[in-house]
Design a protein around this motif. Structure first.
Motif, PDB file in Angstrom:
ATOM      1  N   UNK A   1      11.730   4.403   3.821  1.00  0.00           N
ATOM      2  CA  UNK A   1      11.759   5.695   4.508  1.00  0.00           C
ATOM      3  C   UNK A   1      12.707   6.659   3.798  1.00  0.00           C
ATOM      4  N   UNK A   2      13.878   6.172   3.426  1.00  0.00           N
ATOM      5  CA  UNK A   2      14.859   7.025   2.756  1.00  0.00           C
ATOM      6  C   UNK A   2      14.302   7.536   1.430  1.00  0.00           C
ATOM      7  N   UNK A   3      13.677   6.657   0.659  1.00  0.00           N
ATOM      8  CA  UNK A   3      13.088   7.067  -0.627  1.00  0.00           C
ATOM      9  C   UNK A   3      11.994   8.111  -0.416  1.00  0.00           C
ATOM     10  N   UNK A   4      11.190   7.902   0.608  1.00  0.00           N
ATOM     11  CA  UNK A   4      10.115   8.848   0.913  1.00  0.00           C
ATOM     12  C   UNK A   4      10.705  10.218   1.241  1.00  0.00           C
ATOM     13  N   UNK A   5      11.710  10.255   2.108  1.00  0.00           N
ATOM     14  CA  UNK A   5      12.318  11.524   2.479  1.00  0.00           C
ATOM     15  C   UNK A   5      12.990  12.188   1.281  1.00  0.00           C
ATOM     16  N   UNK A   6      13.626  11.406   0.449  1.00  0.00           N
ATOM     17  CA  UNK A   6      14.275  11.941  -0.746  1.00  0.00           C
ATOM     18  C   UNK A   6      13.241  12.558  -1.678  1.00  0.00           C
ATOM     19  N   UNK A   7      12.164  11.839  -1.917  1.00  0.00           N
ATOM     20  CA  UNK A   7      11.122  12.308  -2.845  1.00  0.00           C
ATOM     21  C   UNK A   7      10.391  13.542  -2.319  1.00  0.00           C
ATOM     22  N   UNK A   8      10.261  13.626  -0.996  1.00  0.00           N
ATOM     23  CA  UNK A   8       9.534  14.763  -0.417  1.00  0.00           C
ATOM     24  C   UNK A   8      10.462  15.909  -0.019  1.00  0.00           C
TER      25      UNK A   8
ATOM     26  N   UNK B   1       0.829  -1.206   0.000  1.00  0.00           N
ATOM     27  CA  UNK B   1       0.000   0.000   0.000  1.00  0.00           C
ATOM     28  C   UNK B   1       0.864   1.257   0.000  1.00  0.00           C
ATOM     29  N   UNK B   2       1.939   1.196   0.788  1.00  0.00           N
ATOM     30  CA  UNK B   2       2.846   2.349   0.818  1.00  0.00           C
ATOM     31  C   UNK B   2       3.379   2.637  -0.582  1.00  0.00           C
ATOM     32  N   UNK B   3       3.891   1.586  -1.265  1.00  0.00           N
ATOM     33  CA  UNK B   3       4.497   1.806  -2.571  1.00  0.00           C
ATOM     34  C   UNK B   3       3.475   2.252  -3.603  1.00  0.00           C
ATOM     35  N   UNK B   4       2.240   1.771  -3.511  1.00  0.00           N
ATOM     36  CA  UNK B   4       1.196   2.240  -4.433  1.00  0.00           C
ATOM     37  C   UNK B   4       0.941   3.726  -4.233  1.00  0.00           C
ATOM     38  N   UNK B   5       0.788   4.157  -2.980  1.00  0.00           N
ATOM     39  CA  UNK B   5       0.557   5.570  -2.698  1.00  0.00           C
ATOM     40  C   UNK B   5       1.769   6.403  -3.121  1.00  0.00           C
ATOM     41  N   UNK B   6       2.946   5.909  -2.837  1.00  0.00           N
ATOM     42  CA  UNK B   6       4.179   6.619  -3.181  1.00  0.00           C
ATOM     43  C   UNK B   6       4.300   6.773  -4.693  1.00  0.00           C
ATOM     44  N   UNK B   7       4.057   5.695  -5.428  1.00  0.00           N
ATOM     45  CA  UNK B   7       4.153   5.730  -6.894  1.00  0.00           C
ATOM     46  C   UNK B   7       3.113   6.646  -7.515  1.00  0.00           C
ATOM     47  N   UNK B   8       1.941   6.734  -6.882  1.00  0.00           N
ATOM     48  CA  UNK B   8       0.883   7.604  -7.375  1.00  0.00           C
ATOM     49  C   UNK B   8       1.039   9.041  -6.885  1.00  0.00           C
ATOM     50  N   UNK B   9       2.172   9.325  -6.220  1.00  0.00           N
ATOM     51  CA  UNK B   9       2.496  10.647  -5.688  1.00  0.00           C
ATOM     52  C   UNK B   9       1.462  11.146  -4.683  1.00  0.00           C
ATOM     53  N   UNK B  10       0.876  10.228  -3.945  1.00  0.00           N
ATOM     54  CA  UNK B  10      -0.031  10.570  -2.846  1.00  0.00           C
ATOM     55  C   UNK B  10       0.807  10.553  -1.569  1.00  0.00           C
ATOM     56  N   UNK B  11       1.596  11.600  -1.392  1.00  0.00           N
ATOM     57  CA  UNK B  11       2.607  11.606  -0.344  1.00  0.00           C
ATOM     58  C   UNK B  11       2.019  11.685   1.059  1.00  0.00           C
ATOM     59  N   UNK B  12       0.881  12.318   1.231  1.00  0.00           N
ATOM     60  CA  UNK B  12       0.265  12.361   2.558  1.00  0.00           C
ATOM     61  C   UNK B  12      -0.137  10.961   2.978  1.00  0.00           C
TER      62      UNK B  12
END
Length: 186
Positions: A44-51, A1-12
């Motif tokens: 987590x690292x990818x999330x922080x990098x992307x945001x 679910x995390x990766x789906x939201x992340x890939x769809x740029x639903x960062x919240x």
């Protein structure tokens, strides 16, 4: 679910799901194996990098300085390291990791391109073109490599003498290699 939201740029949404993953990681009592914990850290690292939270990404990357992830995650971790270090402008650390990465993965052109990008950013176009050529060689594009090496050889460089020798040696090797492919008929 995390990766789906992340890939769809639903960062919240991805952020909330990441918190659940971190809670799972922190509350695990041996039920999560090392690979899953490493995957969560890398997520987590990818999330922080992307945001754009580069300092947080850098802090998490430091965890892996002493505690390397499972072997099959090392390439991804090295890519993340280089992306974060590049974004933070940590040139010396970047160069150290990049040199190690191209030795570990010499056929992965991504690492060569990233090294080239850093050299261009530092204003060393000759070395940048040299690394672009190495990336071309990694994927078997000898013609592109020759073009880049020729361009690199025509530019001034901070490490003029050593780089020129490397360029000339690589060009000679490629020319010999390509001439052996030519047919005697034409």
């Amino acid at each position: 679910e995390f990766w789906n939201a992340f890939s769809d740029e639903k960062y919240t949404e991805a952020g909330f799901l990441l918190e659940e993953l971190k809670e799972l990681k922190n509350n695990s009592s041996g039920s999560l194996n090392e690979a899953i914990q490493d995957i969560i850290f890398i997520s987590e690292i990818k999330f922080f990098l992307k945001t754009g939270k580069l300092n947080e990404a850098y802090f998490l990357l430091r965890r892996f300085d002493q505690d390397a992830p499972v072997e099959w995650l090392m390439r991804e971790l090295n890519r993340l390291r280089l992306r974060v270090l590049y974004s933070l402008g940590k040139v010396k650390e970047f160069d150290l990791i990049a040199r190690k990465a191209v030795k570990l993965y010499p056929k992965d052109d991504w690492f060569w391109k990233k090294r080239a990008s850093m050299e261009f950013q530092k204003g060393n176009a000759a070395k940048g073109h040299f690394f672009v050529a190495k990336g071309f060689l990694a994927i078997g594009n000898e013609v592109g490599a020759i073009e880049q090496l020729t361009l690199a050889g025509s530019l001034e460089s901070k490490q003029q003498k050593i780089l020129k020798l490397k360029i000339e040696a690589e060009l000679d090797r490629l020319r010999r290699s390509m001439s052996s492919y030519r047919s005697p008929l034409g």
